[in-house]
Design a protein around this motif. Sequence first.
Motif, mmCIF file in Angstrom:
data_model
loop_
_atom_site.group_PDB
_atom_site.id
_atom_site.type_symbol
_atom_site.label_atom_id
_atom_site.label_comp_id
_atom_site.label_asym_id
_atom_site.label_seq_id
_atom_site.Cartn_x
_atom_site.Cartn_y
_atom_site.Cartn_z
ATOM 1 N N TYR A 42 0.812 -1.218 0.000
ATOM 2 C CA TYR A 42 0.000 0.000 0.000
ATOM 3 C C TYR A 42 0.847 1.270 0.000
ATOM 4 C CZ TYR A 42 -3.787 3.175 1.383
ATOM 5 O OH TYR A 42 -4.700 4.207 1.433
ATOM 6 N N GLU A 43 1.830 1.357 0.884
ATOM 7 C CA GLU A 43 2.591 2.602 1.012
ATOM 8 C C GLU A 43 3.516 2.868 -0.180
ATOM 9 O OE1 GLU A 43 4.564 -0.537 3.642
ATOM 10 O OE2 GLU A 43 2.563 0.320 3.434
ATOM 11 N N ILE A 100 2.961 -5.973 12.109
ATOM 12 C CA ILE A 100 2.793 -5.085 13.251
ATOM 13 C C ILE A 100 3.564 -5.654 14.438
ATOM 14 C CG2 ILE A 100 1.132 -4.259 14.954
ATOM 15 C CD1 ILE A 100 0.928 -2.699 12.424
ATOM 16 N N GLY A 101 4.359 -4.818 15.071
ATOM 17 C CA GLY A 101 5.156 -5.251 16.216
ATOM 18 C C GLY A 101 6.571 -5.650 15.866
ATOM 19 N N GLU A 102 6.857 -5.846 14.588
ATOM 20 C CA GLU A 102 8.212 -6.208 14.170
ATOM 21 C C GLU A 102 9.009 -4.955 13.804
ATOM 22 O OE1 GLU A 102 7.285 -10.619 12.199
ATOM 23 O OE2 GLU A 102 7.805 -8.920 10.907
ATOM 24 N N ALA A 103 10.269 -4.922 14.182
ATOM 25 C CA ALA A 103 11.138 -3.784 13.871
ATOM 26 C C ALA A 103 12.499 -4.307 13.419
ATOM 27 C CB ALA A 103 11.283 -2.872 15.089
ATOM 28 N N ARG A 139 -2.071 -3.297 9.462
ATOM 29 C CA ARG A 139 -3.334 -3.548 10.159
ATOM 30 C C ARG A 139 -4.457 -3.848 9.172
ATOM 31 N NH1 ARG A 139 -2.117 -2.162 15.368
ATOM 32 N NH2 ARG A 139 -0.552 -0.518 15.617
ATOM 33 N N VAL A 140 -4.344 -3.312 7.944
ATOM 34 C CA VAL A 140 -5.378 -3.574 6.952
ATOM 35 C C VAL A 140 -4.851 -4.407 5.777
ATOM 36 C CG1 VAL A 140 -6.652 -1.486 7.535
ATOM 37 C CG2 VAL A 140 -4.966 -1.408 5.699
ATOM 38 N N TRP A 141 -3.545 -4.381 5.561
ATOM 39 C CA TRP A 141 -2.939 -5.110 4.436
ATOM 40 C C TRP A 141 -1.717 -5.850 4.963
ATOM 41 C CZ3 TRP A 141 -3.273 -2.786 -1.082
ATOM 42 C CH2 TRP A 141 -2.791 -3.705 -2.024
ATOM 43 N N PRO A 142 -1.918 -6.930 5.705
ATOM 44 C CA PRO A 142 -0.778 -7.631 6.317
ATOM 45 C C PRO A 142 0.091 -8.348 5.292
ATOM 46 C CG PRO A 142 -2.807 -8.861 6.647
ATOM 47 C CD PRO A 142 -3.201 -7.568 6.018
ATOM 48 N N LYS A 143 1.311 -8.605 5.681
ATOM 49 C CA LYS A 143 2.239 -9.336 4.827
ATOM 50 C C LYS A 143 1.695 -10.725 4.513
ATOM 51 C CE LYS A 143 7.117 -10.763 4.675
ATOM 52 N NZ LYS A 143 8.409 -10.735 5.406
ATOM 53 N N VAL A 144 1.071 -11.329 5.502
ATOM 54 C CA VAL A 144 0.430 -12.633 5.325
ATOM 55 C C VAL A 144 -0.992 -12.536 5.857
ATOM 56 C CG1 VAL A 144 0.488 -15.081 5.922
ATOM 57 C CG2 VAL A 144 2.639 -13.841 5.603
ATOM 58 N N GLY A 145 -1.967 -12.924 5.053
ATOM 59 C CA GLY A 145 -3.345 -12.894 5.508
ATOM 60 C C GLY A 145 -4.214 -12.001 4.637
ATOM 61 N N SER A 175 -10.857 -3.709 5.499
ATOM 62 C CA SER A 175 -11.149 -2.281 5.392
ATOM 63 C C SER A 175 -10.628 -1.589 6.642
ATOM 64 C CB SER A 175 -12.657 -2.058 5.240
ATOM 65 O OG SER A 175 -13.343 -2.616 6.339
ATOM 66 N N GLY A 176 -10.387 -0.292 6.556
ATOM 67 C CA GLY A 176 -9.886 0.450 7.712
ATOM 68 C C GLY A 176 -9.094 1.668 7.264
ATOM 69 N N THR A 177 -8.394 2.261 8.210
ATOM 70 C CA THR A 177 -7.636 3.482 7.951
ATOM 71 C C THR A 177 -6.156 3.263 8.214
ATOM 72 O OG1 THR A 177 -9.525 4.878 8.521
ATOM 73 C CG2 THR A 177 -7.354 5.912 8.580
#
Length: 236
Positions: A85-86, A160-163, A190-196, A200-202
């Motif tokens: 997305y980004e 999310i949570g990985e750095a 949160r809306v477009w995970p690497k796996v899964g 919808s969302g922001t």
Amino acid sequence: MAEGRLMERLRALIFKTAFYGGSVPIVLLAPVAALFGKSFFRSWVVGWTRYHGWCARNLMGIHTRFDGAPMRGPALYAAKHQSFYETFELVRLLDAPAVVMRQEYARIPVWGWAAKRYGIIVIDRSGSASALRQMMREAKAAGAAGRPVVIFPEGTRSAIGEAPPLQAGLAGLYRAVGLPLIPIALDSARVWPKVGPLHSGTVTFRFGDPIPAGLPRAEIEARVHAEMNHLNHPPL
């Protein structure tokens, strides 16, 4: 709840069908568009990202929220990378910036040629000195031409949570371009995970305060890594 999941899957199917189906002629015609000059071709690419944004908003229900704003004029942007997305949103928002891209993508037939015509900056993660010098020269030229430069310094998408640690290249790029550096935190996973599945969302993009040129490597890397992960908190 089951009905909601079914609706999300249906929306994701419609989104993917529309976006990827519509992207086929855009990508196939990219080499032709590139023949009309870099300015025209960059407008072509930005048009593609606008199409992506329209599909995401209207078909998938993914919206973008901004905390802060880009700088006026050229700057170096170091962004968190969590999804596809980004990569599109930042090209649209920054109006065709020079994006640092792994060399594997530049080797794809036709696409690689078009990407170079657009003005990507290839990074060799093997870290050879000559490749890093070439990357720095191209980034400096982009900044001198008034284009923003974007790098994803962790080098890979994360959940999310990985750095992940910063990869080689950021400090040298920062030193070479001599531009303010703006960290970008985001939470697209949160809306477009690497796996899964998609949801919808922001998605929030948080632009940090500009970091002036000329700071020591240890300081710049620590500040950038911390600010990039500002929104990177697992749900409670």
